[in-house]
Design a protein around this motif. Structure first.
Motif, mmCIF file in Angstrom:
data_model
loop_
_atom_site.group_PDB
_atom_site.id
_atom_site.type_symbol
_atom_site.label_atom_id
_atom_site.label_comp_id
_atom_site.label_asym_id
_atom_site.label_seq_id
_atom_site.Cartn_x
_atom_site.Cartn_y
_atom_site.Cartn_z
ATOM 1 N N LEU A 98 -3.512 -1.510 -1.657
ATOM 2 C CA LEU A 98 -3.612 -0.069 -1.386
ATOM 3 C C LEU A 98 -2.487 0.667 -2.103
ATOM 4 O O LEU A 98 -1.317 0.287 -1.992
ATOM 5 C CB LEU A 98 -3.513 0.196 0.122
ATOM 6 C CG LEU A 98 -3.609 1.657 0.567
ATOM 7 C CD1 LEU A 98 -4.983 2.241 0.283
ATOM 8 C CD2 LEU A 98 -3.252 1.796 2.047
ATOM 9 N N SER A 99 -2.845 1.738 -2.811
ATOM 10 C CA SER A 99 -1.852 2.555 -3.497
ATOM 11 C C SER A 99 -1.531 3.801 -2.684
ATOM 12 O O SER A 99 -2.300 4.210 -1.806
ATOM 13 C CB SER A 99 -2.361 2.969 -4.874
ATOM 14 O OG SER A 99 -3.423 3.909 -4.746
ATOM 15 N N ARG A 100 -0.409 4.417 -3.000
ATOM 16 C CA ARG A 100 -0.065 5.682 -2.339
ATOM 17 C C ARG A 100 -1.111 6.748 -2.629
ATOM 18 O O ARG A 100 -1.457 7.539 -1.742
ATOM 19 C CB ARG A 100 1.326 6.136 -2.786
ATOM 20 C CG ARG A 100 2.441 5.435 -2.055
ATOM 21 C CD ARG A 100 3.805 5.848 -2.537
ATOM 22 N NE ARG A 100 4.183 5.157 -3.751
ATOM 23 C CZ ARG A 100 5.447 4.905 -4.117
ATOM 24 N NH1 ARG A 100 6.437 5.299 -3.361
ATOM 25 N NH2 ARG A 100 5.712 4.271 -5.239
ATOM 26 N N GLU A 101 -1.597 6.783 -3.853
ATOM 27 C CA GLU A 101 -2.613 7.773 -4.203
ATOM 28 C C GLU A 101 -3.851 7.623 -3.333
ATOM 29 O O GLU A 101 -4.397 8.606 -2.814
ATOM 30 C CB GLU A 101 -2.987 7.631 -5.680
ATOM 31 C CG GLU A 101 -4.012 8.653 -6.158
ATOM 32 C CD GLU A 101 -4.363 8.490 -7.627
ATOM 33 O OE1 GLU A 101 -5.235 9.247 -8.102
ATOM 34 O OE2 GLU A 101 -3.779 7.611 -8.286
ATOM 35 N N GLU A 102 -4.304 6.377 -3.152
ATOM 36 C CA GLU A 102 -5.488 6.133 -2.313
ATOM 37 C C GLU A 102 -5.222 6.510 -0.861
ATOM 38 O O GLU A 102 -6.094 7.084 -0.186
ATOM 39 C CB GLU A 102 -5.887 4.662 -2.403
ATOM 40 C CG GLU A 102 -6.455 4.251 -3.752
ATOM 41 C CD GLU A 102 -6.630 2.754 -3.854
ATOM 42 O OE1 GLU A 102 -7.761 2.316 -4.134
ATOM 43 O OE2 GLU A 102 -5.656 2.007 -3.645
ATOM 44 N N LEU A 103 -4.026 6.208 -0.379
ATOM 45 C CA LEU A 103 -3.711 6.530 1.010
ATOM 46 C C LEU A 103 -3.617 8.040 1.209
ATOM 47 O O LEU A 103 -4.062 8.560 2.239
ATOM 48 C CB LEU A 103 -2.417 5.846 1.449
ATOM 49 C CG LEU A 103 -2.046 6.037 2.918
ATOM 50 C CD1 LEU A 103 -3.164 5.551 3.845
ATOM 51 C CD2 LEU A 103 -0.732 5.336 3.249
ATOM 52 N N ARG A 104 -3.075 8.738 0.241
ATOM 53 C CA ARG A 104 -3.015 10.202 0.360
ATOM 54 C C ARG A 104 -4.420 10.804 0.445
ATOM 55 O O ARG A 104 -4.657 11.732 1.222
ATOM 56 C CB ARG A 104 -2.238 10.787 -0.819
ATOM 57 C CG ARG A 104 -0.735 10.523 -0.740
ATOM 58 C CD ARG A 104 0.025 11.120 -1.914
ATOM 59 N NE ARG A 104 1.462 10.856 -1.771
ATOM 60 C CZ ARG A 104 2.214 10.248 -2.679
ATOM 61 N NH1 ARG A 104 1.662 9.849 -3.825
ATOM 62 N NH2 ARG A 104 3.499 10.045 -2.467
ATOM 63 N N GLU A 105 -5.339 10.280 -0.345
ATOM 64 C CA GLU A 105 -6.728 10.750 -0.267
ATOM 65 C C GLU A 105 -7.319 10.448 1.110
ATOM 66 O O GLU A 105 -8.017 11.283 1.701
ATOM 67 C CB GLU A 105 -7.557 10.088 -1.358
ATOM 68 C CG GLU A 105 -7.208 10.522 -2.774
ATOM 69 C CD GLU A 105 -7.993 9.766 -3.824
ATOM 70 O OE1 GLU A 105 -8.812 8.887 -3.452
ATOM 71 O OE2 GLU A 105 -7.802 10.038 -5.027
#
Length: 268
Positions: free
Chosen positions: A239-246
């Protein structure tokens, strides 16, 4: 314990699970991994093991990370939480807290002379530190004896002091009953979650928390500020930060979940 919230807490996310917590006039460095980008091979038997660790550089010189630190807390001795670079750079006499005598012996053998065992309500310069439980994978993973040895034991930490917000660092754990018990007992104001969704080859479940656990945490502690870390730096995190932010935007919990950049300072 009296926990009226008058004094702010400063949390600086460094990289991966490394965090500096300024709490009741003390600076704690938690789970220091201080190596330069690509210093170590990827973790064998894990997702994307061909990638070298850490995958990104520190946001500042390692010497700046350890500056003015009063004590170090090592939740467990896996390389991405306690690495060779940290062992070389940290002063050997610095107060250092480990989860049990096994880890303490490992760290003492590395030359550290003031290694203490974290337990229930250990007091350091007015800060009450409590070890909390966790499990670094699923029950089915731990049923495989060789894998259970690799995953090992882990801990979380609760920080308390009169006049300060209660901070819960969950550590490298999946969501289990021990996390529920900690939330019920301490009612933390701030929860730091390792949400990188780290994967082993051959297993569909994570060995730490994932994006769904951020939602779980918000539902379990709706008044808490949740800080999500342990992403983008180690090969086995899916999991990336970008995916988690979305994801947190989709779930409408972006006002309660903070996903800091490396080096970012939060004042809470």
């Amino acid at each position: 314990m009296e926990t009226s919230t008058t004094q702010s807490v400063q949390i600086q996310h460094i990289r991966n699970a490394t965090v500096k917590i300024t709490y009741a006039d003390n600076i704690f460095l938690v789970d220091p991994m201080l190596a330069k980008k690509g210093a170590y091979p990827g973790f064998e038997g894990t997702y994307r093991s061909h990638l070298r660790n850490p995958m990104i550089e520190l946001p500042m010189p390692a010497e700046n990370v350890i500056e003015a630190v009063d004590a170090v807390i090592v939740s467990h001795t896996h390389l991405d939480h306690w690495d060779d670079a940290a062992q070389e750079l940290l002063p050997k006499g610095i107060p250092l807290f480990a989860q049990d005598e096994d880890d303490a012996q490992i760290i003492r053998a590395q030359g550290f002379t003031d290694v203490r065992i974290l337990g229930a309500n250990v007091v350091f310069k007015g800060v009450h530190l409590t070890k909390t439980g966790g499990l670094h994978g699923t029950d089915s993973m731990y049923s495989v004896s060789d894998l259970a040895k690799i995953l090992g034991k882990v801990m979380g930490i609760v920080f308390q002091a009169p006049g300060s917000k209660t901070v819960y660092v969950a550590g490298d754990t999946v969501w289990n009953s021990e996390v529920d018990e900690t939330l019920a007992k301490f009612n933390p104001d701030v929860i730091i979650l390792n949400t990188g969704d780290a994967r082993l080859t051959g297993f569909s479940d994570s060995i730490i928390m994932s994006k769904d656990d951020t939602l779980h945490a918000h539902r379990a502690a709706p008044n808490a500020t949740i800080i999500a870390v342990h992403m983008d730096a180690i090969n086995h995190t899916a999991l990336s930060r970008e995916e988690l932010r979305e994801y947190v935007q989709q779930k409408g919990i972006q006002d309660r979940v903070v996903i800091p950049d490396d080096g970012e300072i939060l004042r809470l």
